[in-house]
Enzyme design. Sequence first.
Site, PDB file in Angstrom:
ATOM      1  N   ASP A   1       7.542  18.470 -27.636  1.00 46.51           N
ATOM      2  CA  ASP A   1       8.191  19.673 -27.724  1.00 46.51           C
ATOM      3  C   ASP A   1       9.727  19.433 -28.252  1.00 46.51           C
ATOM      4  O   ASP A   1       9.890  18.180 -28.637  1.00 46.51           O
ATOM      5  CB  ASP A   1       8.382  20.584 -26.531  1.00 46.51           C
ATOM      6  CG  ASP A   1       8.568  19.405 -25.291  1.00 46.51           C
ATOM      7  OD1 ASP A   1       9.401  18.554 -25.844  1.00 46.51           O
ATOM      8  OD2 ASP A   1       7.952  19.476 -24.376  1.00 46.51           O
TER       9      ASP A   1
ATOM     10  N   ASP B   1      13.799  19.958 -28.530  1.00 49.19           N
ATOM     11  CA  ASP B   1      14.856  20.590 -27.792  1.00 49.19           C
ATOM     12  C   ASP B   1      16.068  20.635 -29.066  1.00 49.19           C
ATOM     13  O   ASP B   1      16.055  19.744 -29.600  1.00 49.19           O
ATOM     14  CB  ASP B   1      15.314  19.646 -26.761  1.00 49.19           C
ATOM     15  CG  ASP B   1      14.198  19.389 -25.619  1.00 49.19           C
ATOM     16  OD1 ASP B   1      13.476  20.389 -25.308  1.00 49.19           O
ATOM     17  OD2 ASP B   1      14.205  18.345 -25.243  1.00 49.19           O
TER      18      ASP B   1
ATOM     19  N   ASP C   1      20.314  10.008 -20.815  1.00 51.19           N
ATOM     20  CA  ASP C   1      19.995   8.865 -20.121  1.00 51.19           C
ATOM     21  C   ASP C   1      19.894   7.491 -20.828  1.00 51.19           C
ATOM     22  O   ASP C   1      20.620   6.775 -20.589  1.00 51.19           O
ATOM     23  CB  ASP C   1      18.600   8.982 -19.202  1.00 51.19           C
ATOM     24  CG  ASP C   1      17.562   9.811 -20.111  1.00 51.19           C
ATOM     25  OD1 ASP C   1      17.603   9.896 -21.254  1.00 51.19           O
ATOM     26  OD2 ASP C   1      16.511  10.003 -19.546  1.00 51.19           O
TER      27      ASP C   1
HETATM   28  P1  ATP Z   1       9.033  13.197 -22.769  1.00 53.37           P
HETATM   29  O1  ATP Z   1       9.427  14.611 -23.420  1.00 53.37           O
HETATM   30  O2  ATP Z   1       8.336  12.402 -23.890  1.00 53.37           O
HETATM   31  O3  ATP Z   1       8.665  13.077 -21.651  1.00 53.37           O
HETATM   32  P2  ATP Z   1      11.842  13.256 -23.305  1.00 53.37           P
HETATM   33  O4  ATP Z   1      12.997  12.065 -23.364  1.00 53.37           O
HETATM   34  O5  ATP Z   1      11.904  14.049 -24.163  1.00 53.37           O
HETATM   35  O6  ATP Z   1      10.459  12.813 -23.027  1.00 53.37           O
HETATM   36  P3  ATP Z   1      12.506  15.312 -21.612  1.00 53.37           P
HETATM   37  O7  ATP Z   1      12.133  15.684 -19.901  1.00 53.37           O
HETATM   38  O8  ATP Z   1      11.821  16.319 -22.355  1.00 53.37           O
HETATM   39  O9  ATP Z   1      11.919  13.981 -21.912  1.00 53.37           O
HETATM   40  O10 ATP Z   1      14.291  15.353 -21.629  1.00 53.37           O
HETATM   41  C1  ATP Z   1      14.859  15.751 -22.993  1.00 53.37           C
HETATM   42  C2  ATP Z   1      16.176  14.863 -23.188  1.00 53.37           C
HETATM   43  O11 ATP Z   1      16.924  15.426 -22.268  1.00 53.37           O
HETATM   44  C3  ATP Z   1      15.698  13.395 -23.032  1.00 53.37           C
HETATM   45  O12 ATP Z   1      15.560  12.868 -24.375  1.00 53.37           O
HETATM   46  C4  ATP Z   1      17.314  13.074 -22.731  1.00 53.37           C
HETATM   47  O13 ATP Z   1      18.250  13.166 -23.818  1.00 53.37           O
HETATM   48  C5  ATP Z   1      17.642  14.076 -21.701  1.00 53.37           C
HETATM   49  N1  ATP Z   1      17.266  14.020 -20.342  1.00 53.37           N
HETATM   50  C6  ATP Z   1      16.141  14.347 -19.771  1.00 53.37           C
HETATM   51  N2  ATP Z   1      15.958  13.917 -18.401  1.00 53.37           N
HETATM   52  C7  ATP Z   1      17.247  13.309 -18.236  1.00 53.37           C
HETATM   53  C8  ATP Z   1      18.012  12.736 -17.122  1.00 53.37           C
HETATM   54  N3  ATP Z   1      17.425  12.644 -15.725  1.00 53.37           N
HETATM   55  N4  ATP Z   1      19.097  12.180 -17.134  1.00 53.37           N
HETATM   56  C9  ATP Z   1      19.694  12.494 -18.212  1.00 53.37           C
HETATM   57  N5  ATP Z   1      19.170  12.989 -19.543  1.00 53.37           N
HETATM   58  C10 ATP Z   1      18.204  13.320 -19.409  1.00 53.37           C
HETATM   59 MG    MG Z   2      10.653  16.227 -24.156  1.00 57.54          MG
END
Ligand code: ATP
Ligand code: MG
Length: 451
Positions: A68, A70, A152
């Site tokens: 997805d 963001d 993160d």
């Molecule tokens: P995936 O979607 O593949 O699981 P992702 O990194 O995109 O991995 P998401 O949960 O969609 O994970 O989060 C989007 C973004 O938000 C991350 O890339 C990061 O920048 C931020 N993020 C998510 N969770 C956290 C957290 N617990 N602490 C800090 N930043 C976070």
């Molecule tokens: Mg994501």
Amino acid sequence: MIKRFIRRVLGLGEAGAVRVPRAKHGLGRDSLSPAAAKVCAVLRERGFSAYVVGGAVRDLLLGIEPKDFDVATDARPEEIKPLFRRALIIGRRFRLVHVMIGGETVEVSTFRGESGELSAAGGDGASLQDEHGRVLRDNVFGTQEEDSRRRDFTVNALYFDPATEEVVDFHGGLADLKKRVLRVIGEPQTRYREDPVRMLRAVRLAAKLGMTIDPATREPIRRLGALMESVPPARLFDEMLKLLLSGHASACLRQLRDVGLHKGLLPLLDVILEQPLGERFVTLALAQTDQRVLDERPVSPAFLFAALLWHEVLAAWRSRETRGERSIPALEAAMDEVLDVQCEKLAITRKLTATMREVWSMQPRFEARSGARPFRLIESPRFRMAYDFLALRAASGEVPAELEAWWRAFQGADAESRKAMLVPDTAPRKRRRRRRGKKRPESAAPAAEPT
Ligand code: ATP
Ligand code: MG
């Protein structure tokens, strides 16, 4: 001094941002989903900045198709919403906007500021931490750089500007991506204290992306595992589900063991990673799930959780039988016992536990291959899942392969052949049946001989 020098060599400005042109990173705006491109364009037209950020940028740069998109912007939720026909402001912990365009949902969030202080860009709401340093609430808006520091890992803090096709990199994420190193932004221990779930994310992302966890990022995890206690069970459940259904569950669990996070973190993980009895069964279940995810076939979380916990149930069931409890009530009690422990830490949803119970309690019924019982079993709505579960038990050597083969053949046979396949009932069972009367409740079928 040295830091300043390194920043200069790397071309970092005072604010720490480096804007990297397309020629250097290769990512073009044509790689974005139509909805993400549209959202950025609309915001940009209205004079706001808008970047694709986080997992999508990271994945695209690695050549992985993002799940997805963001978008991060300096527009406030109430400024974003009216720009789109279908948009919703959601979230209590931090408000963000879901924009729906052509069946796709783009998550649009306003740059967030430092927790614990009102940012230069103006505070809106407040932030709050618990006694471990865990951030409970933060709704403070901030600058793009502040937003990047809240993320993160360095590779998760890359901003792609569709207007210029530049990647904005505040923390050396592009270099880490190239080296395939996962590195926490800031001081790892502090960041884990703010949000212990980041430890699980480190493990999951490293496994998913085939990255190594930087030593400084990895080292505190072993010591801070206990912080997971403070994470709300529902959030932990979401993360565990993400991990288990990532298509890299086996690798994730190996990583968890390597970083030392599983010990005491969750009874579920202790079960999976410590129990030699269940090892083969669980390994098979995870490998099968990973394969299904990679093949883009549907996977049932209930089936997976049922598999992960089966040997717990089996152990509790056997011990009750040894204490003289009757087989079926003993199984029911064993299921309750195991689920009580698990659900306390991990909010496994009720819908899931109901299915898990069904799959488990159907297992003894596969032992009965006489009379009407096999016909009743095969009609049950959960038969397919329960049979797949039986197949897993057979593959792990817990039940005879012959039993699974019989049921496989029985499913494929026509009505006449099915009748011919029935195996005559054993004598003691018949006697018991006569004594108890003719109508025997479904669930009271004879139990599997624990092997
Ligand atoms: P995936 O979607 O593949 O699981 P992702 O990194 O995109 O991995 P998401 O949960 O969609 O994970 O989060 C989007 C973004 O938000 C991350 O890339 C990061 O920048 C931020 N993020 C998510 N969770 C956290 C957290 N617990 N602490 C800090 N930043 C976070
Ligand atoms: Mg994501």
